[in-house]
Scaffold this motif. Sequence first.
Motif, PDB file in Angstrom:
ATOM      1  N   SER A   1      -7.091  31.588  18.482  1.00  0.00           N
ATOM      2  CA  SER A   1      -8.333  32.362  18.439  1.00  0.00           C
ATOM      3  C   SER A   1      -8.047  33.860  18.319  1.00  0.00           C
ATOM      4  O   SER A   1      -8.772  34.583  17.619  1.00  0.00           O
ATOM      5  CB  SER A   1      -9.175  32.084  19.687  1.00  0.00           C
ATOM      6  OG  SER A   1      -9.587  30.736  19.730  1.00  0.00           O
TER       7      SER A   1
ATOM      8  N   ARG B   1      -5.405  35.183  16.873  1.00  0.00           N
ATOM      9  CA  ARG B   1      -4.972  35.405  15.489  1.00  0.00           C
ATOM     10  C   ARG B   1      -6.178  35.459  14.555  1.00  0.00           C
ATOM     11  O   ARG B   1      -6.259  36.312  13.676  1.00  0.00           O
ATOM     12  CB  ARG B   1      -4.014  34.285  15.070  1.00  0.00           C
ATOM     13  CG  ARG B   1      -2.666  34.333  15.750  1.00  0.00           C
ATOM     14  CD  ARG B   1      -1.843  33.082  15.429  1.00  0.00           C
ATOM     15  NE  ARG B   1      -1.740  32.861  13.997  1.00  0.00           N
ATOM     16  CZ  ARG B   1      -0.884  33.469  13.185  1.00  0.00           C
ATOM     17  NH1 ARG B   1      -0.029  34.369  13.687  1.00  0.00           N
ATOM     18  NH2 ARG B   1      -0.846  33.205  11.891  1.00  0.00           N
ATOM     19  N   GLU B   2      -7.119  34.542  14.765  1.00  0.00           N
ATOM     20  CA  GLU B   2      -8.332  34.501  13.944  1.00  0.00           C
ATOM     21  C   GLU B   2      -9.149  35.785  14.092  1.00  0.00           C
ATOM     22  O   GLU B   2      -9.692  36.306  13.111  1.00  0.00           O
ATOM     23  CB  GLU B   2      -9.171  33.293  14.358  1.00  0.00           C
ATOM     24  CG  GLU B   2     -10.537  33.199  13.715  1.00  0.00           C
ATOM     25  CD  GLU B   2     -11.380  32.090  14.327  1.00  0.00           C
ATOM     26  OE1 GLU B   2     -12.617  32.245  14.374  1.00  0.00           O
ATOM     27  OE2 GLU B   2     -10.820  31.075  14.789  1.00  0.00           O
TER      28      GLU B   2
ATOM     29  N   PRO C   1      -4.293  39.888  10.553  1.00  0.00           N
ATOM     30  CA  PRO C   1      -4.543  39.601   9.131  1.00  0.00           C
ATOM     31  C   PRO C   1      -4.210  38.147   8.796  1.00  0.00           C
ATOM     32  O   PRO C   1      -3.325  37.540   9.405  1.00  0.00           O
ATOM     33  CB  PRO C   1      -3.587  40.563   8.406  1.00  0.00           C
ATOM     34  CG  PRO C   1      -3.247  41.612   9.417  1.00  0.00           C
ATOM     35  CD  PRO C   1      -3.287  40.945  10.749  1.00  0.00           C
ATOM     36  N   TRP C   2      -4.932  37.598   7.849  1.00  0.00           N
ATOM     37  CA  TRP C   2      -4.683  36.233   7.397  1.00  0.00           C
ATOM     38  C   TRP C   2      -3.233  36.102   6.905  1.00  0.00           C
ATOM     39  O   TRP C   2      -2.730  36.956   6.188  1.00  0.00           O
ATOM     40  CB  TRP C   2      -5.643  35.877   6.276  1.00  0.00           C
ATOM     41  CG  TRP C   2      -5.401  34.516   5.701  1.00  0.00           C
ATOM     42  CD1 TRP C   2      -4.741  34.215   4.550  1.00  0.00           C
ATOM     43  CD2 TRP C   2      -5.815  33.269   6.265  1.00  0.00           C
ATOM     44  NE1 TRP C   2      -4.713  32.868   4.362  1.00  0.00           N
ATOM     45  CE2 TRP C   2      -5.360  32.249   5.392  1.00  0.00           C
ATOM     46  CE3 TRP C   2      -6.517  32.921   7.419  1.00  0.00           C
ATOM     47  CZ2 TRP C   2      -5.596  30.900   5.641  1.00  0.00           C
ATOM     48  CZ3 TRP C   2      -6.750  31.572   7.666  1.00  0.00           C
ATOM     49  CH2 TRP C   2      -6.293  30.584   6.792  1.00  0.00           C
ATOM     50  N   GLY C   3      -2.577  35.045   7.312  1.00  0.00           N
ATOM     51  CA  GLY C   3      -1.205  34.797   6.881  1.00  0.00           C
ATOM     52  C   GLY C   3      -0.148  35.446   7.747  1.00  0.00           C
ATOM     53  O   GLY C   3       1.041  35.397   7.403  1.00  0.00           O
ATOM     54  N   SER C   4      -0.537  36.047   8.877  1.00  0.00           N
ATOM     55  CA  SER C   4       0.459  36.639   9.777  1.00  0.00           C
ATOM     56  C   SER C   4       1.395  35.556  10.291  1.00  0.00           C
ATOM     57  O   SER C   4       0.998  34.404  10.480  1.00  0.00           O
ATOM     58  CB  SER C   4      -0.230  37.328  10.957  1.00  0.00           C
ATOM     59  OG  SER C   4      -1.031  38.399  10.527  1.00  0.00           O
TER      60      SER C   4
ATOM     61  N   THR D   1     -15.580  35.611  18.591  1.00  0.00           N
ATOM     62  CA  THR D   1     -15.326  34.182  18.447  1.00  0.00           C
ATOM     63  C   THR D   1     -16.371  33.397  19.236  1.00  0.00           C
ATOM     64  O   THR D   1     -17.147  33.966  20.002  1.00  0.00           O
ATOM     65  CB  THR D   1     -13.914  33.814  18.947  1.00  0.00           C
ATOM     66  OG1 THR D   1     -13.818  34.066  20.361  1.00  0.00           O
ATOM     67  CG2 THR D   1     -12.850  34.634  18.229  1.00  0.00           C
TER      68      THR D   1
END
Length: 210
Positions: free
Chosen positions: A32, A34-35, A39-42, A177
């Motif tokens: 959560s 990370r989301e 950034p996407w793909g970390s 979230t």
Amino acid sequence: MTETPKTPSGPLPAPPLDRVAVFIDYQNVHLSAREAFLPWGSPMKEGHIDPCAFAQALVSMRKRPSRLLSVRVYRGRPDPRNEAQATAANDRQAAVWQRGGAIVCRRPLRYPYEWPDLPAREKGVDVQLACDVITEAMTPQVDAVIIASRDTDLMPALEIVRSRRYAHVETASWAGTSRIRFQGEQAPWCHRMDAEAFEAIRDRRDYTKG
């Protein structure tokens, strides 16, 4: 002749501190974060948190005077026969958290027949967390429990604790979230941790290195 009641001298005694137990559904909290903030793909090694710092931050956000009683972390553990390096990193991370004062509860990951094309999954982690929430809330030493998770499978445990009045129930989630709540209600109270709080309690150690 009636005596005038005496006014107590000196400062009033401080109110008693709520004793708070914090339960962390670690994969849920990690993914959560990370989301919400990365950034996407970390890389997957990014977005980890220090459980004890996280729990202390939650307790400091409460309106009632409180002290942290315990921190319990729930997560899976890879099978060293399948993922030796991941298991070693998981073990090192758990050891560091335990030295910091956390209780780390791990259960073996379940590997599907199609692994590694399909990922291993946690099994039994949420059940153990739910059982421990109820057990800890029943003890007279615990005044409040905070569950850090967005997993609605945990709601029956929270409902039991509230209905039996074992302890006060609260939750925690990252800003932006979803959160868990009782059906048709805004309760339980949810502590929202923002990006600034996340940065303050991140665990930036690289556990892939021995």
